[in-house]
Design an enzyme around this catalytic site. Structure first.
Site, PDB file in Angstrom:
ATOM      1  N   LYS A 175      -0.185   0.388   8.090  1.00 30.46           N
ATOM      2  CA  LYS A 175      -0.097   0.687   6.867  1.00 30.46           C
ATOM      3  C   LYS A 175       0.485   2.406   6.727  1.00 30.46           C
ATOM      4  CE  LYS A 175      -1.659   0.988   2.077  1.00 30.46           C
ATOM      5  NZ  LYS A 175      -2.696   0.132   1.177  1.00 30.46           N
ATOM      6  N   LYS A 228       3.393  -2.900   6.671  1.00 36.12           N
ATOM      7  CA  LYS A 228       3.544  -2.320   5.352  1.00 36.12           C
ATOM      8  C   LYS A 228       4.255  -0.961   5.326  1.00 36.12           C
ATOM      9  CE  LYS A 228       1.162  -1.809   1.114  1.00 36.12           C
ATOM     10  NZ  LYS A 228      -0.113  -1.601   0.517  1.00 36.12           N
TER      11      LYS A 228
HETATM   12  C1  PBG Z   1      -4.017  -0.469  -2.041  1.00 36.25           C
HETATM   13  C2  PBG Z   1      -2.747  -1.009  -2.054  1.00 36.25           C
HETATM   14  C3  PBG Z   1      -1.780  -0.496  -2.263  1.00 36.25           C
HETATM   15  C4  PBG Z   1      -0.585  -1.404  -2.076  1.00 36.25           C
HETATM   16  C5  PBG Z   1      -1.272  -2.499  -1.633  1.00 36.25           C
HETATM   17  N1  PBG Z   1      -2.514  -2.303  -1.732  1.00 36.25           N
HETATM   18  C6  PBG Z   1      -1.253   1.167  -2.846  1.00 36.25           C
HETATM   19  C7  PBG Z   1      -1.627   2.269  -2.124  1.00 36.25           C
HETATM   20  O1  PBG Z   1      -1.886   2.127  -0.933  1.00 36.25           O
HETATM   21  O2  PBG Z   1      -1.312   3.174  -2.545  1.00 36.25           O
HETATM   22  C8  PBG Z   1       0.873  -1.472  -2.339  1.00 36.25           C
HETATM   23  C9  PBG Z   1       1.566  -2.257  -2.725  1.00 36.25           C
HETATM   24  C10 PBG Z   1       3.275  -2.219  -3.030  1.00 36.25           C
HETATM   25  O3  PBG Z   1       3.612  -0.889  -2.991  1.00 36.25           O
HETATM   26  O4  PBG Z   1       3.572  -3.194  -3.498  1.00 36.25           O
HETATM   27  N2  PBG Z   1      -4.542   0.500  -1.393  1.00 36.25           N
END
Ligand code: PBG
Length: 303
Positions: A175, A228
């Site tokens: 991520k 992601k």
């Molecule tokens: C929580 C989380 C996030 C997303 C999914 N789980 C936000 C982040 O890390 O700031 C983002 C999903 C999206 O942008 O569609 N940590």
């Protein structure tokens, strides 16, 4: 001769659940996506299931936030209640619980903050509590998205100790600290109030590190891994699938959706073609399933 086929079965639909009844608040930067109270969420998910989409991933917007994100591991928390309702009304729809604290902390970080920094190991204990309470509420899959070190192993052992050893973990393994989460953070009101997430999310410049993160999560017991965002990281997705061969998800995140929707709304891109091409290419690059805000529209198009 087509090498890649797309079907509604490939999608997971992300949903945002908030307190109240009869609530349906559109998210400006994500056309068609709303914050829903549990009753409306159940209606929405009935439609999702009828379109042949196998599951949803749940994000909670709690009525109140605090420094330790207690809404995230409250057995009566918004995601726990929503999970119970969904599993009662739609037992065959898979419920994935996103396990993170950022939606529940008043500072918007994914963990406990001490001396202006996120404290990794103290956060692990709270993530364990969140995962156990989500699984007890009936979540089929636990999906930690916080990116703390060691969280997959910590969550696995907490689930096992609670006799929830059959509940699998989908780890947000690779991520990135991405600008493409902007619309999601508006929706979840989870923008960090100071600093950013670069101390725990990954540098977009790094590819080898992603492989190390995935390997570490698999060693700790992850059953499925995720890359992601999706579209700007197809090389990472491709490599991850080839290297590890485990069930691999890609998340087409809010900013990717918003960017496509903005162009579609302006008449600059054809909706169906752009939507399907983006999803097909994510699958071609190695995704076994795709978390996407286009899930319903794409499932309708694919018929
Ligand atoms: C929580 C989380 C996030 C997303 C999914 N789980 C936000 C982040 O890390 O700031 C983002 C999903 C999206 O942008 O569609 N940590």
């Amino acid at each position: 001769m087509r090498e890649t086929q797309l079907s509604p079965n490939d999608f997971i639909y992300p949903v945002f659940v908030c307190a109240g009844a009869g609530v349906r608040i559109p998210i400006d930067s994500m056309p068609g996506v709303c914050n829903l109270s549990i009753d409306r969420l159940v209606d929405e998910c009935r439609e999702v299931a009828s379109l042949g989409i196998p599951g949803v991933i749940l994000f909670g917007i709690p009525p109140a936030k605090d420094a330790i994100g207690s809404g995230g591991y409250d057995d009566k928390g918004i995601v726990q209640e929503a999970t119970r309702s969904l599993k009662r009304e739609l037992p065959n729809l898979l419920v994935i619980a996103d396990t993170c604290l950022c939606e529940y902390t008043d500072h918007g970080h994914c963990g406990i903050v001490e001396d202006g920094r996120v404290h990794n190991d103290k956060t692990l204990e709270l993530l364990q509590k969140a995962a156990v309470s989500q699984a007890r509420a009936g979540a089929d899959i636990i999906a930690p998205s916080d990116m703390m070190d060691g969280r997959v192993g910590a969550i696995r052992s907490a689930l096992d100790d609670a006799q929830l050893e059959q509940v699998p973990i989908l780890s947000y393994a690779a991520k990135y600290a991405s600008s493409f989460y902007g619309p999601f953070r508006d929706a979840a009101q989870s923008t960090p109030q100071f600093g950013d997430r670069r101390s725990y999310q990954m540098d977009p410049a790094n590819h080898r590190e992603a492989m190390r993160e995935i390997r570490a999560d698999l060693d700790e017991g992850a059953d499925m891994v995720m890359v992601k965002p999706a579209m700007p990281y197809l090389d990472v997705l491709w490599h991850a699938k080839r290297e590890f061969g485990v069930p691999t998800a890609a998340y087409q995140v809010s900013g990717e959706f918003a960017m496509l929707q903005a162009a579609i709304r302006n008449g600059w891109l054809d909706r169906d073609r752009a939507m399907i091409e983006s999803l097909l290419c994510i699958k071609r690059a190695g995704a076994d399933f795709i978390l996407t805000y286009f899930a319903k529209q794409a499932a309708r198009f694919l018929g």
